[in-house]
Structures are given as structure tokens and as C-alpha cells.
Design a protein around this motif. Structure first.
Motif, PDB file in Angstrom:
ATOM      1  N   VAL A  96       0.877  -1.171   0.000  1.00 65.20           N
ATOM      2  CA  VAL A  96       0.000   0.000   0.000  1.00 65.20           C
ATOM      3  C   VAL A  96       0.911   1.217   0.000  1.00 65.20           C
ATOM      4  O   VAL A  96       1.682   1.429   0.945  1.00 65.20           O
ATOM      5  CB  VAL A  96      -0.934   0.022   1.222  1.00 65.20           C
ATOM      6  N   ASP A  97       0.842   2.025  -1.060  1.00 70.58           N
ATOM      7  CA  ASP A  97       1.785   3.118  -1.261  1.00 70.58           C
ATOM      8  C   ASP A  97       1.089   4.464  -1.140  1.00 70.58           C
ATOM      9  O   ASP A  97       0.035   4.684  -1.737  1.00 70.58           O
ATOM     10  CB  ASP A  97       2.434   2.980  -2.637  1.00 70.58           C
ATOM     11  N   THR A  98       1.695   5.373  -0.378  1.00 69.42           N
ATOM     12  CA  THR A  98       1.131   6.717  -0.213  1.00 69.42           C
ATOM     13  C   THR A  98       1.744   7.735  -1.160  1.00 69.42           C
ATOM     14  O   THR A  98       1.297   8.883  -1.197  1.00 69.42           O
ATOM     15  CB  THR A  98       1.336   7.226   1.227  1.00 69.42           C
ATOM     16  N   SER A  99       2.762   7.350  -1.928  1.00 67.66           N
ATOM     17  CA  SER A  99       3.434   8.295  -2.819  1.00 67.66           C
ATOM     18  C   SER A  99       2.707   8.391  -4.160  1.00 67.66           C
ATOM     19  O   SER A  99       1.696   7.720  -4.393  1.00 67.66           O
ATOM     20  CB  SER A  99       4.887   7.859  -3.052  1.00 67.66           C
ATOM     21  N   ALA A 100       3.269   9.190  -5.054  1.00 64.74           N
ATOM     22  CA  ALA A 100       2.699   9.350  -6.397  1.00 64.74           C
ATOM     23  C   ALA A 100       3.254   8.345  -7.395  1.00 64.74           C
ATOM     24  O   ALA A 100       2.875   8.375  -8.565  1.00 64.74           O
ATOM     25  CB  ALA A 100       2.959  10.761  -6.901  1.00 64.74           C
ATOM     26  N   ALA A 101       4.119   7.445  -6.941  1.00 63.52           N
ATOM     27  CA  ALA A 101       4.857   6.592  -7.871  1.00 63.52           C
ATOM     28  C   ALA A 101       3.959   5.723  -8.745  1.00 63.52           C
ATOM     29  O   ALA A 101       4.281   5.465  -9.907  1.00 63.52           O
ATOM     30  CB  ALA A 101       5.837   5.714  -7.095  1.00 63.52           C
ATOM     31  N   PHE A 102       2.837   5.257  -8.209  1.00 65.65           N
ATOM     32  CA  PHE A 102       2.017   4.289  -8.942  1.00 65.65           C
ATOM     33  C   PHE A 102       0.583   4.761  -9.181  1.00 65.65           C
ATOM     34  O   PHE A 102      -0.230   4.007  -9.711  1.00 65.65           O
ATOM     35  CB  PHE A 102       1.974   2.955  -8.172  1.00 65.65           C
TER      36      PHE A 102
END
Length: 352
Positions: A96-102
Motif C-alpha cells: 500500500v503506497d502513499t506516494s505518487a509513484a504508482f
């Protein structure tokens, strides 16, 4: 479930601004986790942080540190997430990613549990993402209104806190405030700029005694990355790929809590009474709307709380299908950490 059978969770970026809030949230929500590993850059390794009432040593992010992890929460810069999230997936974790990467990846669902919880089931890359903090400030309330009235156009202006730029943003504002406090600055052209000098930190202009109509990096035709993130994130979460969205992002001298003015046009005629009912009963939203009594959301009251707070709900004077409203949300909590924790909980519930 016995503790030995509970999933292992890794918090990647545990020492950062969002990671710190994540540890607080994990300590206060239902304890569904077995081992919780705290991972960060090598320079932070060896520190101890409190989670669930216990002191846990921070380990350096690496392949071995991700072995045996069932779910990894990423609260790191885009480039770190882009490199390490696929590694975590290859080692068997759901990320679960909080960045803008995906966020823009068509194979990575963009999830807001109150709006599109079903999206967690289809994750071909093993990665789930959350929208940016500005989108998350309004999207839960907006999703509830869309379900009733059918959203067809959106115009938004943001008033974004400096913590959206990380610890450097907060430090920059505090340093600038110390320079201008007790002075007569802010009364002559350029006087604040001269006092601050080169100490603008991650911002192009002074943020103390000022507002800066820019957040993010430059995109085509003069738009900023934050503005495009709101447009793209709203479309993806609501499943409206052609929704007309216009956004202006503004940085303001507030430590934490993003605020937005929202002009939303719908398919059907709206009434303020029904809109207020929808907002008041939407999960994760609090209606605070009594201007006569001086009651409406402000960052000073909203900071440190989990819900989206909504007030100033009005029907547009010249369009019976449009609503105007003001929303506030803690950009480190629902705007990042809480949304990620909620997504993780959905994944665990799905497996049971």
C-alpha cells in the motif's frame, strides 16, 4: 486470531512525517497485526520508535528486511517507492503506497475505502495506492454526493499546509515565522522576501505572511503536479475518466491540514437540505456548518482528527445543479497515513 497467525506488517519510511503518524494510528486502531517491522533509510537504522505501546528498533530498508512481510505500507518519496515496492511484492507482500509513484498506473487501483473499497480486490501488480492529500481532503464527501446526484464538473481551489512538503516544509515555515514575528514586515513590497533571503526551503516564495499559488512541480501548459494529481485522482477514484476538473493549488502558512473550496456541478438539481443530510451521514465525514454561530471547519480545529470536515454548504446562486462547500482534512492522517491503514485493513479482511 492468535497473534502467531496474524499478518506481518512492514512500515517503510517509519521515521518520516507520514510514517510517524502511521505508527500513532496503528497504536489506536484494532490490533490485527502480528509483527510490525519498522524500516527506513540506513541513516535512521538503530533508532527505536513506539508502536502499540512497545519500543521497536528501526531496520534499514533492504531485501532481507522484507522477507516474510505480508503487507507493506510505504510512506516514502516517489523514487524510493518506485524502486522498493516491486521488491516487496516479489518477496510476497501486498504493498500500500502513499506516494505518487504508482497512482497513474492502470494496473494499480487508487483506493479510498469509504468510496471504492471493492477496488482492493483487483491488484495485478500487487500494489495499491492512495490519492494525494489534497484529493483526500474532499473525495469522501464528494463521493457520497456523487452517488446521489451524479457529478459532472468540478472546480477546486486548495489551501495547502506546509507539512504537505514534508518535514522540510514545516521547518521552513517555523524558521520564517521566527524571522517575521514582532516586526512590521508585510507592509512594503518585497520586505518579507528580503527578511527570509534564501530560506524559502521547498517553496518558490516565502510562505510566512504570504500565500503561494503553487504546489508541486511544473507540468505542461503551466499546470502543477499537485493540480494534475487532484484532477487525475478524482477521476480515477470516482470512475469518471472524462470528468471536467479545474484546480488551483495554493500553499498557505498552516502547519497541518489542507483546506479546499469546492464548486461541484451535478446531473440533477440539488437541494442544500439533502446535500447536508448526505454529508452528515457519510462515513468519515463531519458536517460543521452554522455560519450564523461562527461554526465552520478551520485547520486549527481539524488538525489531529481523522474525518473530513465540511461546512459552508450552499447551492450556487446561478446554477440549481451546483453546490459550493468548504472542506478541511488533516493531510498527514486521512490525507496519507489513515487512508493507507484503512486500505491495509481491507486487504486483511479480504483474506479472512
Amino acid at each position: 486470531m492468535p497473534a502467531s497467525q496474524r499478518p506481518t506488517l512492514a512500515v517503510v519510511g517509519a521515521t518520516g512525517a507520514v510514517g510517524t503518524v502511521l505508527l500513532q494510528i496503528l497504536s489506536h486502531r484494532a490490533d490485527i497485526w502480528g509483527e510490525i517491522r519498522l524500516l527506513a533509510s540506513p541513516r535512521s537504522a538503530g533508532r527505536t520508535l513506539a508502536v502499540r505501546g512497545e519500543e521497536v528498533e528501526v531496520a534499514a530498508l533492504g531485501e532481507d528486511a522484507l522477507d516474510g512481510v505480508d503487507l507493506a505500507l510505504f510512506a516514502v518519496p516517489d523514487e524510493v517507492a518506485a524502486r522498493w515496492a516491486p521488491v516487496a511484492v516479489a518477496r510476497g507482500a501486498v504493498v500500500v503506497d502513499t506516494s505518487a509513484a504508482f497512482r497513474a498506473d492502470p494496473e494499480v487501483p487508487l483506493v479510498v475505502p469509504e468510496v471504492n473499497p471493492h477496488a482492493v480486490r483487483m491488484r495485478p501488480r500487487g500494489i495499491l495506492a492512495g490519492p494525494d492529500g489534497t484529493t483526500l481532503t474532499m473525495i469522501v464527501a464528494l463521493g457520497a454526493l456523487h452517488a446521489e446526484f451524479g457529478l459532472r464538473e468540478l472546480v477546486v481551489s486548495s489551501y495547502q499546509a506546509v507539512s504537505g512538503a514534508g518535514r522540510d516544509g514545516v521547518g521552513t515555515l517555523r524558521r520564517q515565522l521566527s524571522l517575521v514575528a514582532g516586526t512590521e514586515l508585510g507592509t512594503s513590497p518585497g520586505d518579507v522576501r528580503r527578511a527570509v533571503g534564501d530560506g524559502t526551503g521547498p517553496f518558490p516564495e516565502p510562505v510566512a505572511l504570504n500565500v503561494v499559488p503553487w504546489a508541486g512541480s511544473l507540468r505542461a501548459d503551466g499546470w502543477s503536479s499537485d493540480e494534475m494529481a487532484v484532477r487525475d485522482g478524482t477521476r480515477k477514484v470516482l470512475g469518471l475518466p472524462a470528468l471536467p476538473v479545474a484546480v488551483t493549488c495554493v500553499r498557505v502558512p498552516v502547519v497541518t491540514v489542507h483546506s479546499l473550496t469546492v464548486h461541484a456541478r451535478f446531473q440533477d438539481e440539488v437541494t442544500v437540505g439533502r446535500a447536508r443530510e448526505i454529508i452528515a451521514t457519510a462515513p468519515g465525514v463531519v458536517l460543521c456548518d452554522d455560519p450564523e454561530a461562527g461554526e465552520f471547519p478551520t485547520p486549527a480545529d481539524v488538525v489531529g482528527t481523522d474525518p473530513t470536515w465540511v461546512g459552508r454548504v450552499r447551492r450556487a446562486l446561478d446554477d440549481p445543479t451546483a453546490l459550493e462547500l468548504f472542506a478541511c482534512g488533516d493531510n498527514l492522517r486521512k490525507g496519507a497515513a489513515l487512508n493507507a491503514a484503512q486500505i491495509a485493513e481491507l486487504v486483511v479482511a479480504e483474506r479472512q
